[in-house]
Design a protein around this motif. Structure first.
Motif, short mmCIF file in Angstrom:
data_model
loop_
_atom_site.label_atom_id
_atom_site.label_comp_id
_atom_site.label_asym_id
_atom_site.label_seq_id
_atom_site.Cartn_x
_atom_site.Cartn_y
_atom_site.Cartn_z
N PRO A 142 59.88 105.81 108.76
CA PRO A 142 59.58 105.12 107.49
C PRO A 142 60.82 104.93 106.62
O PRO A 142 60.99 103.86 106.01
N ALA A 143 61.69 105.93 106.55
CA ALA A 143 62.90 105.80 105.73
C ALA A 143 63.84 104.75 106.31
O ALA A 143 64.42 103.94 105.58
N GLN A 144 64.01 104.76 107.64
CA GLN A 144 64.86 103.74 108.28
C GLN A 144 64.28 102.35 108.07
O GLN A 144 65.01 101.40 107.77
N ALA A 145 62.96 102.22 108.23
CA ALA A 145 62.32 100.92 108.06
C ALA A 145 62.51 100.39 106.64
O ALA A 145 62.70 99.19 106.43
N ALA A 146 62.46 101.29 105.66
CA ALA A 146 62.64 100.86 104.27
C ALA A 146 64.06 100.33 104.05
O ALA A 146 64.25 99.33 103.34
N LEU B 82 75.50 101.30 116.12
CA LEU B 82 76.69 101.93 115.56
C LEU B 82 78.00 101.33 116.08
O LEU B 82 78.95 101.18 115.32
N ALA B 83 78.06 100.99 117.36
CA ALA B 83 79.31 100.52 117.96
C ALA B 83 79.17 99.10 118.51
O ALA B 83 79.82 98.75 119.49
N SER B 84 78.35 98.29 117.86
CA SER B 84 78.16 96.92 118.32
C SER B 84 77.88 96.03 117.12
O SER B 84 76.81 96.11 116.51
N ALA B 85 78.83 95.14 116.80
CA ALA B 85 78.65 94.25 115.65
C ALA B 85 77.48 93.30 115.86
O ALA B 85 76.75 92.98 114.92
N THR B 86 77.28 92.84 117.09
CA THR B 86 76.17 91.94 117.37
C THR B 86 74.83 92.63 117.14
O THR B 86 73.92 92.06 116.51
N GLU B 87 74.69 93.85 117.63
CA GLU B 87 73.42 94.56 117.47
C GLU B 87 73.17 94.93 116.02
O GLU B 87 72.03 94.89 115.54
N ARG B 88 74.23 95.27 115.28
CA ARG B 88 74.08 95.50 113.83
C ARG B 88 73.62 94.23 113.13
O ARG B 88 72.74 94.25 112.28
N GLY B 89 74.26 93.11 113.51
CA GLY B 89 73.93 91.85 112.86
C GLY B 89 72.47 91.49 113.02
O GLY B 89 71.79 91.12 112.06
N ALA B 90 71.97 91.59 114.25
CA ALA B 90 70.58 91.21 114.51
C ALA B 90 69.60 92.21 113.91
O ALA B 90 68.48 91.84 113.54
N LEU B 91 69.99 93.48 113.81
CA LEU B 91 69.12 94.49 113.22
C LEU B 91 68.94 94.30 111.73
O LEU B 91 67.82 94.39 111.21
N PHE B 92 70.03 94.02 111.03
CA PHE B 92 69.98 93.97 109.57
C PHE B 92 69.83 92.57 108.99
O PHE B 92 69.58 92.44 107.78
N PRO C 20 77.91 97.86 108.48
CA PRO C 20 78.35 99.17 108.98
C PRO C 20 77.89 100.33 108.10
O PRO C 20 77.54 101.40 108.61
N TRP C 21 77.86 100.10 106.80
CA TRP C 21 77.40 101.15 105.89
C TRP C 21 75.93 101.45 106.13
O TRP C 21 75.52 102.61 106.22
N PHE C 22 75.09 100.40 106.24
CA PHE C 22 73.67 100.59 106.53
C PHE C 22 73.48 101.27 107.88
O PHE C 22 72.59 102.11 108.04
N SER C 23 74.29 100.89 108.85
CA SER C 23 74.18 101.47 110.19
C SER C 23 74.42 102.97 110.16
O SER C 23 73.66 103.75 110.75
N ARG C 24 75.46 103.39 109.46
CA ARG C 24 75.75 104.83 109.35
C ARG C 24 74.65 105.55 108.59
O ARG C 24 74.29 106.69 108.92
N LEU C 25 74.09 104.89 107.58
CA LEU C 25 73.05 105.52 106.76
C LEU C 25 71.79 105.78 107.59
O LEU C 25 71.24 106.90 107.56
N ILE C 26 71.32 104.79 108.35
CA ILE C 26 70.10 105.02 109.11
C ILE C 26 70.36 105.96 110.28
O ILE C 26 69.44 106.65 110.74
N ASP C 27 71.61 106.04 110.74
CA ASP C 27 71.92 107.00 111.79
C ASP C 27 71.92 108.42 111.26
O ASP C 27 71.65 109.36 112.01
N LEU C 28 72.23 108.60 109.98
CA LEU C 28 72.14 109.92 109.38
C LEU C 28 70.68 110.38 109.30
O LEU C 28 70.39 111.58 109.43
N ILE C 29 69.78 109.44 109.09
CA ILE C 29 68.36 109.79 109.02
C ILE C 29 67.86 110.23 110.38
O ILE C 29 67.15 111.22 110.52
N ARG C 30 68.20 109.44 111.40
CA ARG C 30 67.90 109.82 112.78
C ARG C 30 68.90 109.15 113.70
O ARG C 30 69.02 107.92 113.73
#
Length: 275
Positions: free
Chosen positions: A19-23, A68-78, A40-50
């Motif tokens: 739920p926290a990551q989804a938010a 975390l280590a893929s700009a393409t995957e970060r882009g599509a996620l966020f 990248p900041w959001f990526s590190r934040l949700i990785d801290l949660i899990r």
């Protein structure tokens, strides 16, 4: 050393966001924070949660994003509109039941989206030489249930054989074919001519093609257009131009000399249609 893929990964959904990551992901989606500088900041934040990847849907297909280590995957996620201009262009020029070719498919953010568009009677050929993105691409195809996607574990090239690749440890999607002095972590991959790839896939035409191979685009396309029958020339092309300074030949100018017209240009890509 190339990181290995888990030979039997947990099924899709095992890494659904908490739920926290989804938010946090939803906040990015509905705000200007979805832009690249914040990802990248959001990526590190949700990785801290899990810690670990995120299982989610993007443009109607299922993905496990190792962000975390893929700009393409970060882009599509966020960013739910990541590369949307290019995707809309390709969908507009690829009919249901059509053929789309993705050279440098990475984890499939173009291939799976176009597979959904062409449907079960269409065909997508996804070409990716790096074993780590290829493993993720394979998982995403299974998770999406797209049997119309043909995966090719090779680099598209000017000739058949082998090539060396190097990995950018901070962004695995920026791995590239070595054209000069190889580093200590370079590794070999199979190389196939685009015309051979299409022949082995059994296609007699290509509606659209996207190519993103980090400065190697000209080596793939120039020989293809010189040798392949015009019946195989794609009707629409999305080509990344960020590394065009590394081209030996201007393959966009070559395409324009063969009847292609530039219809748009985004920050990363040139969009062309054959007249």
């Amino acid at each position: 050393m190339i990181p290995s893929n888990d030979p039997s990964p947990p099924p899709f959904g095992a890494f659904a966001p908490t739920p926290a990551q989804a938010a946090i992901i939803a906040l990015a989606h509905r705000s200007a924070l979805k832009r690249g500088v914040f990802r990248p900041w959001f990526s590190r934040l949700i990785d801290l949660i899990r810690s670990g990847p995120i299982d989610t849907n993007y443009q109607g297909a299922a993905f496990r994003f190792h962000h975390l280590a893929s700009a393409t995957e970060r882009g599509a996620l966020f960013n739910p509109d990541y590369n949307i201009e290019e995707l809309d262009f390709l969908r507009a020029h690829t009919p249901p039941g059509g053929v789309f070719v993705d050279i440098g498919a990475n984890v499939g953010t173009y291939a799976m989206v176009l597979a959904r568009h062409v449907g079960a009677t269409g065909k997508v050929i996804a070409v990716e030489p790096h074993p780590v993105p290829f493993g993720r691409l394979t998982f995403n195809r299974v998770a999406s249930g797209f049997s119309q996607v043909r995966l090719v574990a090779a680099a598209a090239a000017a000739s058949d054989g082998e090539l060396l690749m190097e990995t950018d440890s901070d962004n695995i999607g920026a791995s590239h074919v070595v054209t000069g002095q190889a580093g200590s972590h370079a590794f070999k991959v199979a190389a196939l001519r685009l015309q051979r790839i299409l022949g082995e896939a059994g296609v007699d035409h290509v509606d659209s093609l996207k190519i993103d191979v980090e400065g190697f685009e000209d080596r793939v396309l120039t020989g293809f257009f010189a040798d392949a029958p015009e019946s195989l020339w794609p009707r629409a092309v999305v080509i990344e131009h960020l590394s065009r300074d590394e081209w030996q030949n201007d393959c966009i100018a070559d395409m324009q000399s063969r009847g292609y017209m530039q219809t748009a240009r985004t920050r990363s890509n040139t969009l062309l249609v054959r007249r």
